[in-house]
Write an enzyme that holds these catalytic residues in place. Sequence first.
Site, short mmCIF file in Angstrom:
data_model
loop_
_atom_site.label_atom_id
_atom_site.label_comp_id
_atom_site.label_asym_id
_atom_site.label_seq_id
_atom_site.Cartn_x
_atom_site.Cartn_y
_atom_site.Cartn_z
CE LYS A 13 29.24 13.88 -23.30
NZ LYS A 13 29.03 13.26 -21.84
N GLY A 175 29.17 13.19 -16.64
CA GLY A 175 27.87 14.18 -16.31
C GLY A 175 27.51 14.24 -14.93
CB SER A 213 32.77 14.62 -13.57
OG SER A 213 31.42 14.20 -13.68
P1 13P Z 1 31.58 15.08 -18.54
O1 13P Z 1 32.97 15.73 -18.73
O2 13P Z 1 30.28 15.98 -18.73
O3 13P Z 1 31.43 14.24 -17.27
O4 13P Z 1 31.51 14.16 -19.97
C1 13P Z 1 32.43 13.17 -19.99
C2 13P Z 1 32.29 12.73 -21.42
O5 13P Z 1 31.45 11.63 -21.62
C3 13P Z 1 33.02 12.89 -22.58
O6 13P Z 1 33.12 12.03 -23.73
#
Ligand code: 13P
Length: 251
Positions: A13, A175, A213
């Site tokens: 990200k 997240g 997650s």
């Molecule tokens: P998380 O693993 O931080 O929940 O994010 C998942 C995600 O959006 C991966 O593209």
Amino acid sequence: MTERRPLIAGNWKMNCLRADGLALASSLAAKASEKGELGCDVLVCPPATLLSEVAGVTKDSAVAVGGQDCHAAISGAHTGDLAAPMLADIGAQYVLVGHSERRADHGESSTDIRKKATSAHDAGLIAVVCVGETEEERDLGATLSVVNGQVAVSLPDGATAQNTVVAYEPVWAIGTGRTASVQEVAEVHAAIRAELVARFEDGDQFRILYGGSVKPSNAAELLGVEDVDGALVGGASLKVDDFWKIIEACA
Ligand code: 13P
């Protein structure tokens, strides 16, 4: 039953300045080379600023590199955007399209995402097409219709198991530390599989990733679910030890 090689993908990200990102990529590449044979394909999707250098660092390793998004056009007046051929040009093999954060922050529709996936295919990239319901949609009992609708519209007719991966990421699990239950994941993945099989000749060979997650403590359980062919990992992909444990959960 068809054998599908799992894919563990890290979506960094909007994280990592240069020093941290390059350190992360080089330790991952070193671990992969040390281990030799891996039980899965490994992908990292760094921010655009680091793509080229991360591609350099991982070049001779089993770690592939992907963009986090691409424009539908191959070039032109689109300030701030990246075209799929630009990603291919720096050594990327994959690109994420339709991540829920792009759908939410940039108003991308499934029709937009289909065009991006087509552009990715034309550039020789594997499109990782992301889908997933919001919490409100789940509460309304609309999960399967929402996800199936997104899959139907976001995947172009030219999609194959070779050029396309589907990632199911429930928005409420991203997240948040909340993961979908094994039953919830199994139900949605089975529905996506049925739709792929109905539409594409090689629909049983597409990889379907789960995201939301995913961490070392739940990876093995999630990866053990039928029709879960890997994971798309956000937060836990920023720590090499955690990401590595998820990769090892595939073995
Ligand atoms: P998380 O693993 O931080 O929940 O994010 C998942 C995600 O959006 C991966 O593209």
